[in-house]
Design an enzyme around this catalytic site. Structure first.
Site, short mmCIF file in Angstrom:
data_model
loop_
_atom_site.label_atom_id
_atom_site.label_comp_id
_atom_site.label_asym_id
_atom_site.label_seq_id
_atom_site.Cartn_x
_atom_site.Cartn_y
_atom_site.Cartn_z
CB THR A 15 -23.23 26.01 22.82
OG1 THR A 15 -23.66 25.38 24.02
CG2 THR A 15 -22.10 26.98 23.12
CG ASP A 16 -24.94 23.41 18.26
OD1 ASP A 16 -23.98 22.99 18.94
OD2 ASP A 16 -24.87 23.58 17.03
CB ALA A 17 -26.79 19.05 20.85
CB VAL A 20 -20.83 24.77 17.53
CG1 VAL A 20 -20.66 25.90 16.53
CG2 VAL A 20 -19.70 23.76 17.41
#
Length: 135
Positions: A15-17, A20
């Site tokens: 995931t990203d920050a 997601v």
């Protein structure tokens, strides 16, 4: 085996920050599913490379993102053969959560001589079982 399916669980590293799944990771998931599809067809990519210098590389990819995946989601990545030519194959792939499609893709892979990176015919009889072409 008209549609092959491979399970994927989403971890923090995917995931990203914002929590997601980072868009490039969907490509990794699809690559792994195609690799497992090859294994299910009885094809060992390392043995193929060592015995023939042949391998499969992505030639073209079209992605359509519908919904995001998030931490701890359980997904399925599907692979179906849409077209087979003498030196390439077109796959339809989906990444789904339950019944919802998150990503749809069309992926053309080319058979190449990995020493020269030139196109090569897919060897006759490479696939132990002839697979159906889905539409």
């Amino acid at each position: 085996m008209s549609v092959f399916s491979w399970p994927v669980r989403i971890y923090w590293e995917d995931t990203d920050a914002g929590g997601v799944v980072y868009h490039a990771n969907y490509i990794r998931f699809m690559e792994r599913a195609r690799t497992e599809w090859l294994r299910a067809q009885g094809i060992d990519q390392l043995a193929l490379r060592e015995s023939t210098s042949l391998g499969f590389v992505v030639r073209d990819m079209h992605l359509d993102f519908h919904r995001p995946a998030r931490l701890d989601d359980e997904l399925r990545v599907t692979v179906s053969v849409k077209e087979r030519r003498s030196a390439s194959m077109l796959f339809g792939q989906e990444i789904v959560r339950g019944d919802a499609a998150l990503v749809r893709a069309q992926v053309r892979v080319a058979c190449v001589n990995l020493d020269t990176m030139r196109p090569a015919q897919i060897p006759a009889g490479l696939f132990a079982n002839e697979f159906p072409i889905t539409r």
